[in-house]
Design a protein around this motif. Structure first.
Motif, PDB file in Angstrom:
ATOM      1  N   LEU A 194      41.181 -14.263 -90.579  1.00 31.18           N
ATOM      2  CA  LEU A 194      40.815 -14.877 -91.847  1.00 31.18           C
ATOM      3  C   LEU A 194      41.086 -16.374 -91.803  1.00 31.18           C
ATOM      4  O   LEU A 194      42.126 -16.801 -91.296  1.00 31.18           O
ATOM      5  CB  LEU A 194      41.666 -14.309 -92.995  1.00 31.18           C
ATOM      6  N   PRO A 195      40.173 -17.189 -92.336  1.00 39.83           N
ATOM      7  CA  PRO A 195      40.498 -18.610 -92.485  1.00 39.83           C
ATOM      8  C   PRO A 195      41.719 -18.785 -93.390  1.00 39.83           C
ATOM      9  O   PRO A 195      41.896 -18.054 -94.369  1.00 39.83           O
ATOM     10  CB  PRO A 195      39.248 -19.196 -93.137  1.00 39.83           C
ATOM     11  N   ALA A 196      42.556 -19.743 -93.050  1.00 44.64           N
ATOM     12  CA  ALA A 196      43.779 -19.979 -93.832  1.00 44.64           C
ATOM     13  C   ALA A 196      43.920 -21.438 -94.234  1.00 44.64           C
ATOM     14  O   ALA A 196      44.989 -21.869 -94.641  1.00 44.64           O
ATOM     15  CB  ALA A 196      45.001 -19.535 -93.036  1.00 44.64           C
ATOM     16  N   GLY A 197      42.836 -22.188 -94.150  1.00 45.22           N
ATOM     17  CA  GLY A 197      42.882 -23.598 -94.511  1.00 45.22           C
ATOM     18  C   GLY A 197      42.184 -24.433 -93.461  1.00 45.22           C
ATOM     19  O   GLY A 197      41.738 -23.929 -92.433  1.00 45.22           O
ATOM     20  N   PRO A 205      49.284 -16.000 -86.161  1.00 45.06           N
ATOM     21  CA  PRO A 205      48.141 -16.909 -85.985  1.00 45.06           C
ATOM     22  C   PRO A 205      47.065 -16.202 -85.160  1.00 45.06           C
ATOM     23  O   PRO A 205      47.372 -15.428 -84.254  1.00 45.06           O
ATOM     24  CB  PRO A 205      48.741 -18.086 -85.208  1.00 45.06           C
ATOM     25  N   THR A 206      45.798 -16.478 -85.459  1.00 42.67           N
ATOM     26  CA  THR A 206      44.729 -15.848 -84.674  1.00 42.67           C
ATOM     27  C   THR A 206      44.707 -16.398 -83.258  1.00 42.67           C
ATOM     28  O   THR A 206      44.488 -15.657 -82.302  1.00 42.67           O
ATOM     29  CB  THR A 206      43.368 -16.078 -85.334  1.00 42.67           C
ATOM     30  N   SER A 207      44.908 -17.685 -83.119  1.00 39.80           N
ATOM     31  CA  SER A 207      44.951 -18.310 -81.801  1.00 39.80           C
ATOM     32  C   SER A 207      46.174 -19.213 -81.734  1.00 39.80           C
ATOM     33  O   SER A 207      46.650 -19.706 -82.758  1.00 39.80           O
ATOM     34  CB  SER A 207      43.678 -19.121 -81.546  1.00 39.80           C
ATOM     35  N   SER A 208      46.655 -19.436 -80.529  1.00 39.90           N
ATOM     36  CA  SER A 208      47.824 -20.298 -80.367  1.00 39.90           C
ATOM     37  C   SER A 208      47.477 -21.764 -80.563  1.00 39.90           C
ATOM     38  O   SER A 208      48.363 -22.594 -80.761  1.00 39.90           O
ATOM     39  CB  SER A 208      48.430 -20.110 -78.981  1.00 39.90           C
ATOM     40  N   ASP A 209      46.173 -22.094 -80.494  1.00 42.32           N
ATOM     41  CA  ASP A 209      45.746 -23.489 -80.532  1.00 42.32           C
ATOM     42  C   ASP A 209      44.592 -23.679 -81.503  1.00 42.32           C
ATOM     43  O   ASP A 209      44.024 -22.719 -82.008  1.00 42.32           O
ATOM     44  CB  ASP A 209      45.321 -23.954 -79.128  1.00 42.32           C
ATOM     45  N   MET A 210      44.271 -24.933 -81.779  1.00 44.81           N
ATOM     46  CA  MET A 210      43.072 -25.267 -82.525  1.00 44.81           C
ATOM     47  C   MET A 210      41.897 -25.347 -81.545  1.00 44.81           C
ATOM     48  O   MET A 210      42.080 -25.394 -80.332  1.00 44.81           O
ATOM     49  CB  MET A 210      43.253 -26.610 -83.236  1.00 44.81           C
ATOM     50  N   ALA A 211      40.685 -25.358 -82.075  1.00 50.32           N
ATOM     51  CA  ALA A 211      39.499 -25.424 -81.217  1.00 50.32           C
ATOM     52  C   ALA A 211      39.562 -26.651 -80.312  1.00 50.32           C
ATOM     53  O   ALA A 211      39.636 -27.782 -80.800  1.00 50.32           O
ATOM     54  CB  ALA A 211      38.243 -25.465 -82.072  1.00 50.32           C
ATOM     55  N   PRO A 212      39.522 -26.482 -78.992  1.00 52.87           N
ATOM     56  CA  PRO A 212      39.583 -27.632 -78.082  1.00 52.87           C
ATOM     57  C   PRO A 212      38.347 -28.520 -78.195  1.00 52.87           C
ATOM     58  O   PRO A 212      37.269 -28.077 -78.615  1.00 52.87           O
ATOM     59  CB  PRO A 212      39.647 -26.981 -76.695  1.00 52.87           C
ATOM     60  N   ARG A 213      38.504 -29.760 -77.794  1.00 57.86           N
ATOM     61  CA  ARG A 213      37.368 -30.669 -77.728  1.00 57.86           C
ATOM     62  C   ARG A 213      36.419 -30.217 -76.607  1.00 57.86           C
ATOM     63  O   ARG A 213      36.829 -29.611 -75.622  1.00 57.86           O
ATOM     64  CB  ARG A 213      37.840 -32.100 -77.450  1.00 57.86           C
ATOM     65  N   LEU A 214      35.154 -30.544 -76.785  1.00 56.94           N
ATOM     66  CA  LEU A 214      34.159 -30.177 -75.780  1.00 56.94           C
ATOM     67  C   LEU A 214      34.417 -30.862 -74.434  1.00 56.94           C
ATOM     68  O   LEU A 214      34.042 -30.338 -73.389  1.00 56.94           O
ATOM     69  CB  LEU A 214      32.752 -30.522 -76.279  1.00 56.94           C
ATOM     70  N   ASP A 215      35.051 -32.021 -74.472  1.00 63.87           N
ATOM     71  CA  ASP A 215      35.327 -32.732 -73.220  1.00 63.87           C
ATOM     72  C   ASP A 215      36.678 -32.362 -72.622  1.00 63.87           C
ATOM     73  O   ASP A 215      37.163 -33.018 -71.712  1.00 63.87           O
ATOM     74  CB  ASP A 215      35.246 -34.239 -73.434  1.00 63.87           C
ATOM     75  N   ARG A 216      37.279 -31.289 -73.132  1.00 68.63           N
ATOM     76  CA  ARG A 216      38.587 -30.873 -72.621  1.00 68.63           C
ATOM     77  C   ARG A 216      38.483 -30.436 -71.162  1.00 68.63           C
ATOM     78  O   ARG A 216      37.586 -29.685 -70.781  1.00 68.63           O
ATOM     79  CB  ARG A 216      39.122 -29.710 -73.454  1.00 68.63           C
ATOM     80  N   GLN A 217      39.412 -30.882 -70.354  1.00 69.09           N
ATOM     81  CA  GLN A 217      39.510 -30.480 -68.962  1.00 69.09           C
ATOM     82  C   GLN A 217      40.647 -29.467 -68.828  1.00 69.09           C
ATOM     83  O   GLN A 217      41.558 -29.411 -69.632  1.00 69.09           O
ATOM     84  CB  GLN A 217      39.782 -31.697 -68.075  1.00 69.09           C
ATOM     85  N   GLY A 218      40.577 -28.657 -67.782  1.00 68.99           N
ATOM     86  CA  GLY A 218      41.648 -27.706 -67.549  1.00 68.99           C
ATOM     87  C   GLY A 218      41.121 -26.291 -67.417  1.00 68.99           C
ATOM     88  O   GLY A 218      39.917 -26.045 -67.482  1.00 68.99           O
ATOM     89  N   PRO A 219      42.019 -25.317 -67.263  1.00 67.89           N
ATOM     90  CA  PRO A 219      41.599 -23.942 -66.975  1.00 67.89           C
ATOM     91  C   PRO A 219      41.020 -23.194 -68.179  1.00 67.89           C
ATOM     92  O   PRO A 219      40.365 -22.172 -67.994  1.00 67.89           O
ATOM     93  CB  PRO A 219      42.891 -23.279 -66.491  1.00 67.89           C
ATOM     94  N   ALA A 273      39.444 -25.418 -88.660  1.00 67.97           N
ATOM     95  CA  ALA A 273      40.100 -24.407 -89.494  1.00 67.97           C
ATOM     96  C   ALA A 273      41.369 -23.863 -88.843  1.00 67.97           C
ATOM     97  O   ALA A 273      41.472 -23.747 -87.621  1.00 67.97           O
ATOM     98  CB  ALA A 273      39.132 -23.263 -89.753  1.00 67.97           C
ATOM     99  N   TYR A 274      42.323 -23.512 -89.714  1.00 67.29           N
ATOM    100  CA  TYR A 274      43.448 -22.678 -89.337  1.00 67.29           C
ATOM    101  C   TYR A 274      43.076 -21.233 -89.669  1.00 67.29           C
ATOM    102  O   TYR A 274      42.248 -20.983 -90.542  1.00 67.29           O
ATOM    103  CB  TYR A 274      44.704 -23.051 -90.127  1.00 67.29           C
ATOM    104  N   ALA A 275      43.701 -20.277 -88.993  1.00 66.07           N
ATOM    105  CA  ALA A 275      43.381 -18.877 -89.276  1.00 66.07           C
ATOM    106  C   ALA A 275      44.586 -17.995 -89.011  1.00 66.07           C
ATOM    107  O   ALA A 275      45.438 -18.310 -88.176  1.00 66.07           O
ATOM    108  CB  ALA A 275      42.200 -18.415 -88.415  1.00 66.07           C
ATOM    109  N   ILE A 276      44.621 -16.881 -89.734  1.00 71.36           N
ATOM    110  CA  ILE A 276      45.612 -15.841 -89.479  1.00 71.36           C
ATOM    111  C   ILE A 276      44.884 -14.564 -89.089  1.00 71.36           C
ATOM    112  O   ILE A 276      43.719 -14.373 -89.430  1.00 71.36           O
ATOM    113  CB  ILE A 276      46.513 -15.577 -90.699  1.00 71.36           C
ATOM    114  N   GLN A 277      45.581 -13.711 -88.350  1.00 75.96           N
ATOM    115  CA  GLN A 277      45.017 -12.408 -88.011  1.00 75.96           C
ATOM    116  C   GLN A 277      45.935 -11.298 -88.495  1.00 75.96           C
ATOM    117  O   GLN A 277      47.163 -11.447 -88.529  1.00 75.96           O
ATOM    118  CB  GLN A 277      44.807 -12.274 -86.499  1.00 75.96           C
ATOM    119  N   LEU A 278      45.325 -10.187 -88.884  1.00 82.55           N
ATOM    120  CA  LEU A 278      46.041  -8.968 -89.238  1.00 82.55           C
ATOM    121  C   LEU A 278      45.671  -7.900 -88.219  1.00 82.55           C
ATOM    122  O   LEU A 278      44.507  -7.766 -87.830  1.00 82.55           O
ATOM    123  CB  LEU A 278      45.669  -8.491 -90.642  1.00 82.55           C
TER     124      LEU A 278
END
Length: 452
Positions: free
Chosen positions: A408-411, A372-386, A418-423
């Protein structure tokens, strides 16, 4: 099909032959920006008149001259830590906002020489460092972040503002936003692209790169800009290969599924990745599972020390004069990293050299690693935390060791994200990487630009 959504390679051919006026193509993108920028907020500085003047200038070229310009007429946006003549390189830092640059960065000069049209500067987090969000929103869902630090270029590509975005990556600043915005992100091998004219963060990990709508577009951008540069001592003299041909001749790959990353992903991301792997396997990809020969935590730690100390060194004199203009997480990062002892930095570099051969063994029997390119999906703009801009861990190895890396987008899910994979490939293996990525893209499909 609208002009701004027309595939870049088709548009270049049409403009080279005269079937499409450069001025019309550029004007369509500028109109798209005007219609949607209030919602996307991907731009820091944009020169409408200058873009049209560039279009009119290249529009006067003869067909034979146009044929030698592989990026003829393509609109480009540039992350605001990279110099573009006539614009400030503001880096989201108030003291820089009135300092207009007189010279293009090498990568921008080479894009112009290939016929591209430079529109202006896209948003960035401050100095491409820290987790302080920029103003930009994710075009695929405006309630979510596009990530960072390269916030503006992938958002602009996804929204149909430009065809090529130029960004940088020191940890995960390019591929993670590309994945969140559902576009292709390419970070070539360390040194493939000159860093002359790029505001430095870490001299051992800074990489320019591109976001585009397709693998072939990314290959074309790389082809036009790659090569040695006497103004950057870190720029590689490695022979230039035919990256465009490699992408065009897509081939069925042997991929090493990086289990360490898959296991650390959120359940949703893991499910999306495994669905993509099933599709690739059914299409004939050879998938094997691999694991890192050293703990990922070691890689993350050595990169944090190395890049942090180098970043603190780059900012030491300036921070003493302008500390009040540093945003909170950038200020905190500087203050912590400036306290790290020299011994910690030297030991991190030693560990780096020691584990490089072990990591190289991962690539012996495969074309590329996949995860996976990232461990998570794009966070919300109002997300709190580090980490309001998302998890940075999944590109750190590629940045720390200079591996070429493509997302690459994967769906996509129901809300548009979007989901994504990385090579990931071994150093200077961009031809293998691009060939494998192009094949995966054919099987997974592209995600069209957002209509907004």
């Amino acid at each position: 099909m609208t002009l701004w959504s027309r595939p870049a390679d088709e548009a270049v051919t049409a403009m080279q032959t005269g079937d499409l006026r450069v001025e019309d193509y550029v004007a369509a993108h500028l109109a798209r920006i005007e219609a949607t920028e209030e919602r996307v907020r991907a731009w820091e500085a944009l020169d409408y008149d200058g873009a049209m003047a560039q279009a009119e200038k290249v529009g006067k070229l003869k067909p034979a001259e146009r044929a030698g310009l592989p990026l003829f007429g393509l609109p480009v946006g540039v992350k605001d830590v990279i110099d573009v003549a006539g614009f400030p390189t503001a880096a989201n830092f108030a003291p820089y906002r009135d300092k207009v640059r007189e010279e293009d960065a090498t990568v921008i000069r080479r894009l112009r020489e290939a016929g591209a049209i430079i529109f202006g500067k896209n948003t960035t987090t401050q100095f491409a460092w820290g987790q302080d969000p920029s103003k930009t929103r994710n075009p695929r869902n405006l309630d979510h972040t596009p990530g960072g630090s390269s916030s503006g270029p992938p958002a602009a590509v996804a929204a149909g503002h430009i065809q090529i975005g130029v960004g940088t990556q020191t940890a995960s600043s390019l591929l993670r936003p590309a994945s969140y915005c559902g576009v292709v992100g390419l970070k070539p091998t360390y040194g493939r692209l000159s860093c002359f004219g790029v505001l430095p963060t870490s001299w051992t990990s800074d990489h320019p790169g591109f976001v585009t709508r397709s693998v072939t577009d990314a290959a074309a951008a790389l082809q036009a800009t790659v090569g040695a540069d006497p103004r950057d001592p870190h720029a590689s003299k490695e022979p230039v290969q035919n990256f465009v041909a490699a992408a065009a001749a897509s081939r069925k790959p042997r991929l090493g599924v990086l289990r360490d990353y898959v296991d650390r992903a959120t359940p949703e991301v893991r499910a999306g990745f495994e669905a993509a792997m099933r599709r690739l396997s059914a299409a004939g990809a050879d998938l094997i599972e691999v694991r890192l020969p050293v703990p990922l935590e070691v890689i993350l730690a050595l990169h944090a020390v190395t890049s942090g100390v180098e970043g603190a060194a780059n900012h030491a004199e300036q921070f003493s004069r302008h500390a009040e203009h540093y945003l909170p997480t950038v200020k905190a990062t500087f203050q912590v990293c400036s306290l790290l002892p020299a011994a910690a930095y030297i030991q991190a570099r030693r560990v780096h050299r020691q584990i490089r051969p072990q990591l190289a063994s991962l690539f012996r029997e495969i074309d590329a690693l996949v995860a996976p390119t990232s461990s998570d999906m794009a966070p919300r703009l109002d997300r709190q935390g580090p980490k309001p801009l998302g998890d940075t861990t999944f590109q750190v190895m590629s940045s720390a060791f200079g591996y070429p890396n493509i997302s690459l987008p994967a769906g996509s899910r129901a809300d548009g994200l979007a989901y994504a994979i990385q090579l990931i490939a071994k150093p200077f293996a961009e031809t293998s990487l691009l060939g494998a990525a192009a094949w995966c893209e054919e099987e997974l499909g592209r995600i069209e630009p957002v209509r907004l």
